[in-house]
Design an enzyme around this catalytic site. Structure first.
Site, short mmCIF file in Angstrom:
data_model
loop_
_atom_site.label_atom_id
_atom_site.label_comp_id
_atom_site.label_asym_id
_atom_site.label_seq_id
_atom_site.Cartn_x
_atom_site.Cartn_y
_atom_site.Cartn_z
N ASP A 14 0.95 -1.08 0.05
CA ASP A 14 -0.08 0.05 -0.08
C ASP A 14 0.82 1.25 0.09
O ASP A 14 1.99 1.30 0.26
CB ASP A 14 -0.98 -0.01 1.18
CG ASP A 14 -2.06 -1.15 1.11
OD1 ASP A 14 -2.24 -1.72 0.13
OD2 ASP A 14 -2.60 -1.41 2.47
N TYR B 132 6.14 -10.17 6.53
CA TYR B 132 6.10 -8.74 6.64
C TYR B 132 6.54 -8.42 8.17
O TYR B 132 6.35 -9.44 8.99
CB TYR B 132 4.71 -8.27 6.71
CG TYR B 132 4.23 -7.97 5.11
CD1 TYR B 132 4.28 -6.77 4.72
CD2 TYR B 132 3.55 -8.70 4.33
CE1 TYR B 132 4.01 -6.23 3.22
CE2 TYR B 132 3.22 -8.66 3.17
CZ TYR B 132 3.46 -7.33 2.50
OH TYR B 132 3.02 -7.02 1.44
#
Length: 275
Positions: free
Chosen positions: A60, A119
């Site tokens: 994002d 992540y």
């Protein structure tokens, strides 16, 4: 698995790093600067025609990557695949670099051949602001964070579950099944790190999850409440997402990937601060 360099069309894999601060995410979109578009433009300058770049993860806006993996098809095939990294770095802005490149088979795909993604989310907990930490972490200091409590909350997520509670609106994905393969929360001085590895991620999943885990780790929400929310898919009770700047795509896993393990940053945090 890997093609030998030859004239003609050649699929090339890239391992990339980028600072997402000034980009509107990975994916190309009208009127906004994206990582995908910047790299595609750089490749097009070299080959003299448009190309499409495919990434392993669609990060994002504001999210960073320590090791994003991507591929493109070189329509000419005259450049040895291992040289693409140095060539592209001469055409890319300073907040995007290609760490390595290699030839891959024409059936290999950066996204669909990936077995997992990992992540890391970074939280800076010292009360005093730190200019350098601020670029890559969430400054969360009003309530003390207990990393052991966060770890206890994360462990039941292991396995295959519906995680609709951590799925932002606007995704084209039709289901919310995720197979979580690894979770870890640990502290290095004032920095608290949360890592999660899964076969794939829902839109906005990690940031929504971290936002709620911070509430659990600071005692504002109980472990029971947290479990009830995700098990019962109560998206309405997940109020906010952690800031994008604290999130980093750390590594992507493949079978027989052609580039060396030294390109990955999976053992230590990229940035550590002592306050």
């Amino acid at each position: 698995m890997h093609s030998s360099p030859s004239a003609g069309k050649q699929r090339v894999a890239l391992v990339m790093q980028y600072l997402g601060t000034h980009f509107h995410g990975w994916q190309r979109q009208p009127n906004f600067s994206s990582i995908q578009e910047e790299v595609e433009l750089a490749i097009a300058k070299v080959v003299g025609q448009p190309v499409t770049l495919h990434g392993a993860g669609r990060t994002d806006a504001g999210v960073h990557a320590a090791a994003q993996v991507a591929h493109f098809d070189d329509p000419v095939g005259q450049i040895p695949p291992h040289r693409w990294s140095k060539i592209l770095n001469g055409h890319l802005p300073q907040d995007i670099i290609v760490r390595g490149s290699a030839a891959v088979d024409s059936h290999w795909h950066a996204r669909f051949s990936a077995l997992w993604r990992r992540y890391r989310y970074s939280i800076y907990t010292d009360q005093w602001p730190n200019l350098f930490a601020d670029q890559f972490s969430w400054h969360y200091y009003r309530f003390p964070l207990q990393e052991k409590t966060i770890q206890a909350a994360m462990e039941p997520l292991l396995g295959k579950h519906h995680l609709a509670a951590f799925h932002r609106a606007g995704s084209a994905r039709r289901h919310s099944w995720v197979e979580v393969q690894g979770v870890e929360c640990y502290r290095r001085g004032p920095m608290v790190y949360l890592e999660i590895q899964a076969n794939g991620f829902l839109y906005g999943m990690v940031r929504l999850l971290v936002g709620m885990l911070a509430e659990v780790g600071s005692g504002q929400r109980s472990l029971t409440d947290f479990n009830d929310i995700w098990v019962n898919q109560r998206r309405d009770l997940v109020k906010y997402a952690a800031p994008a700047k604290g999130l980093c795509l750390l590594r992507v896993g493949y079978e027989n990937f052609p580039l060396p393990d030294s390109l990955w940053f999976d053992s230590q945090p990229l940035w550590q601060f002592t306050g």
